[in-house]
Design an enzyme around this catalytic site. Structure first.
Site, PDB file in Angstrom:
ATOM      1  N   GLU A  73     -22.795  65.130  46.332  1.00  0.00           N
ATOM      2  CA  GLU A  73     -23.628  64.282  45.487  1.00  0.00           C
ATOM      3  C   GLU A  73     -22.786  63.214  44.796  1.00  0.00           C
ATOM      4  O   GLU A  73     -21.562  63.205  44.865  1.00  0.00           O
ATOM      5  CB  GLU A  73     -24.343  65.138  44.431  1.00  0.00           C
ATOM      6  CG  GLU A  73     -23.408  65.945  43.558  1.00  0.00           C
ATOM      7  CD  GLU A  73     -24.098  67.008  42.735  1.00  0.00           C
ATOM      8  OE1 GLU A  73     -25.314  67.201  42.911  1.00  0.00           O
ATOM      9  OE2 GLU A  73     -23.425  67.636  41.917  1.00  0.00           O
TER      10      GLU A  73
ATOM     11  N   ASP B 275     -21.987  62.415  34.214  1.00  0.00           N
ATOM     12  CA  ASP B 275     -22.248  61.533  35.355  1.00  0.00           C
ATOM     13  C   ASP B 275     -21.992  60.057  35.043  1.00  0.00           C
ATOM     14  O   ASP B 275     -22.854  59.204  35.262  1.00  0.00           O
ATOM     15  CB  ASP B 275     -23.687  61.707  35.851  1.00  0.00           C
ATOM     16  CG  ASP B 275     -24.061  63.144  36.120  1.00  0.00           C
ATOM     17  OD1 ASP B 275     -23.188  63.878  36.613  1.00  0.00           O
ATOM     18  OD2 ASP B 275     -25.207  63.535  35.830  1.00  0.00           O
TER      19      ASP B 275
END
Length: 297
Positions: free
Chosen positions: A212, A58
């Protein structure tokens, strides 16, 4: 160092030029560090992916003048929110951590600079609850503030943006966004749904839709939203990166005709589950994308 060439887009964290992409078909050969770790920089203005080996999920990247700063999911490890520095997006050195107080497992942060101050927005969860937080500092080297709870317990993966109205916003999982106070340390009102995402073909092998990781860039009069869909824990072909753009921070958002921007298309590829990207301007002035993935097997 100039980012001149790119081998196949592979990575624990990979770097991908956002216009044309692939080059050499030959198997890559990395230089090795003292612990046998892969070294991306080939020393001639070119590099091999990944630019970060190991468990580096991420990635969020901030361009600050000639400097780049990166943070990523630190999960249950404390101190958390490690901060890395680079001048070329390829060679990275650790600076420290932005959080020591345990607020739970941390994932999918967003590091930004606004009016001279640095902020990291991030979700965290414990066995009892989950929420979204922010830490801030007037220097990238700290000291960083104590974590401030923003609430928003039903959402993850906050992404900071400034609208055409000069107001600050957080984009959230599921295509929602919410206004921030001017100091960026609390929310104003409640989240609203603004983006339905891009739907991949039903025949694709994915885990779940799982919209997301929204990241917002402004370029040539357009807001661009880079988003991950397809899930991170399922089949190797599930995770992917999509993008949409809008003239207004409030939408409507138009999906790119080139979606998905990157995706593992076969379990035979060397790198799986490629997704969750940040788009950033490189030292060569072109747009680059940093994203994560994991090795086949």
């Amino acid at each position: 160092m100039h980012l001149k060439s790119l081998l196949a887009p592979v990575a624990a964290i990979a770097l991908l030029w956002s216009a044309t992409t692939h080059a050499a078909d030959a198997a890559p050969t990395w230089k090795r560090g003292i612990e046998n770790q892969r070294q991306a920089d080939l020393g001639d203005g070119t590099f091999l992916n990944p630019v970060f080996a190991g468990d580096r999920p991420d990635p969020s990247v901030l361009k600050d003048g000639e400097d780049y700063y990166l943070t990523l999911s630190s999960f249950d490890a404390y101190p958390g929110l490690p901060i890395w520095h680079s001048r070329d997006l390829v060679n990275w050195q650790p600076l420290g951590h932005a959080i020591t107080k345990n607020v739970g497992a941390i994932w999918a942060p967003d590091i930004v600079k606004h009016e001279g101050r640095y902020y990291i927005y991030f979700p965290a969860r414990t066995a009892e609850a989950r929420s979204n937080f922010v830490v801030w500092s007037d220097s990238i080297n700290g000291p960083w503030s104590e974590p401030i709870d923003l609430g928003l317990g039903g959402y993850i993966d906050p992404g900071h943006a400034v609208g055409e109205d000069g107001k600050r916003y957080l984009f959230l999982s599921g295509g929602a966004y919410v206004q921030l106070a001017d100091d960026g340390l609390s929310v104003v009102g409640t989240p609203k749904h603004v983006y339905d995402g891009w739907k991949y073909p039903e025949s694709w092998d994915v885990e779940a839709y799982a919209q997301e990781g929204p990241k917002i860039n402004f370029h040539n009069g357009w807001y661009y939203m880079t988003t991950a869909v397809g899930g991170t824990a399922g089949p190797p072909t599930g995770h992917m990166v999509i993008t949409a753009r809008s003239r207004s921070i409030h939408g409507p958002w138009q999906n790119s005709p080139h979606n998905p921007i990157t995706r593992t298309q076969s379990k035979d590829e060397p790198w799986w589950s490629r997704g969750h990207a940040t788009v950033v301007e490189g030292p060569d002035g072109r747009g680059w994308m940093m994203y994560h993935g994991y090795e086949n097997g």
